[in-house]
Design an enzyme around this catalytic site. Structure first.
Site, PDB file in Angstrom:
ATOM      1  N   ARG A  58      -5.700  -3.240  27.831  1.00  0.00           N
ATOM      2  CA  ARG A  58      -6.835  -3.084  28.733  1.00  0.00           C
ATOM      3  C   ARG A  58      -7.614  -1.881  28.223  1.00  0.00           C
ATOM      4  O   ARG A  58      -7.084  -0.773  28.128  1.00  0.00           O
ATOM      5  CB  ARG A  58      -6.362  -2.812  30.149  1.00  0.00           C
ATOM      6  N   ASP A 115     -12.701  -3.854  30.398  1.00  0.00           N
ATOM      7  CA  ASP A 115     -12.979  -3.845  31.829  1.00  0.00           C
ATOM      8  C   ASP A 115     -14.453  -4.100  32.132  1.00  0.00           C
ATOM      9  O   ASP A 115     -14.793  -4.660  33.158  1.00  0.00           O
ATOM     10  CB  ASP A 115     -12.584  -2.489  32.410  1.00  0.00           C
TER      11      ASP A 115
END
Length: 174
Positions: A58, A115
Site C-alpha cells: 500500500r 491510495d
C-alpha cells in the site's frame, strides 16, 4: 511488523481472521526495516514453509502519474519518492520496505497499490484549487486519500446492498 525501532511486534491473522502470530521483540532485534523484513521472512519460512512469490504494498501517494497498481522497479521508486505529501512521512515509510526488498531480493516481483488512485476517476474539476493553472500543471492539486479503504468497503456494499444502492442512485438523479 509494527513498532520498528521502538516496540517491535509481529502480528498476523489467518484467512479466517484468527491470529496466527503475536510476537514481541526487543528493540535491538528490529532496529530498522531490513531487520523487520528478515524476521518476517524467517517466520513465514519456518512456521509455514512459505517463500513469497510476490509482495504487494500500500503506497499512500501515487502523485499525478499513478492511477492503478503497477509493477515496481527503480523508476517507480524514484518517481514515487519525488512525490511530497506535506505533514506526512508516509511516502518514506512506504518506500523503505520496497527499497529493502529491491536491494535484497531483486527478482521478487513487487506491486504498488496507490491510495490516491481510487479518487482519480472523479471529474477533473475536483482536482483543482483556486490557484494559477501553472501550479496545477506542476502537480499542486487535490488528491483524495484512503482510497484503498474506500474501495475495500465499497465492494461488499455493492453485493449486499443492491436495493439501497439503486435507491441512492435514483435520488441522485432527481
Amino acid at each position: 511488523m509494527d513498532g520498528i525501532g521502538s516496540r517491535p511486534r509481529l502480528r498476523a491473522s489467518g484467512t479466517n481472521g484468527d491470529p496466527v502470530a503475536d510476537r514481541v521483540y526487543p528493540i535491538e532485534a528490529v532496529p530498522d526495516v531490513p531487520a523487520a523484513i528478515r524476521i518476517a521472512s524467517e517466520w513465514l519460512r519456518d512456521e509455514f514453509r512459505i517463500n513469497p512469490m510476490a509482495v504487494g504494498h500500500r503506497v499512500v501517494h501515487g502523485g499525478p502519474d499513478y492511477d492503478r497498481p503497477v509493477l515496481i522497479d527503480h523508476g517507480v521508486v524514484a518517481q514515487t519518492g519525488a512525490v511530497r505529501c506535506p505533514g506526512s512521512a508516509s511516502s518514506a515509510d512506504n518506500l523503505a520496505p520496497i527499497r529493502s526488498l529491491l536491494a535484497n531480493f531483486p527478482t521478487l516481483p513487487q506491486v504498488a497499490c496507490f491510495d490516491t488512485a481510487f479518487h482519480r476517476t472523479h471529474d477533473a474539476v475536483a482536482d483543482y484549487y483556486a490557484i494559477p493553472h501553472q501550479l496545477h500543471a506542476e502537480g499542486v492539486r487535490r488528491y483524495g486519500f484512503h482510497g484503498l479503504s474506500y474501495e475495500t468497503s465499497r465492494r461488499p456494499c455493492r453485493r449486499s446492498l443492491p436495493t439501497l444502492q439503486r435507491t441512492g442512485d435514483r435520488r441522485a438523479s432527481r
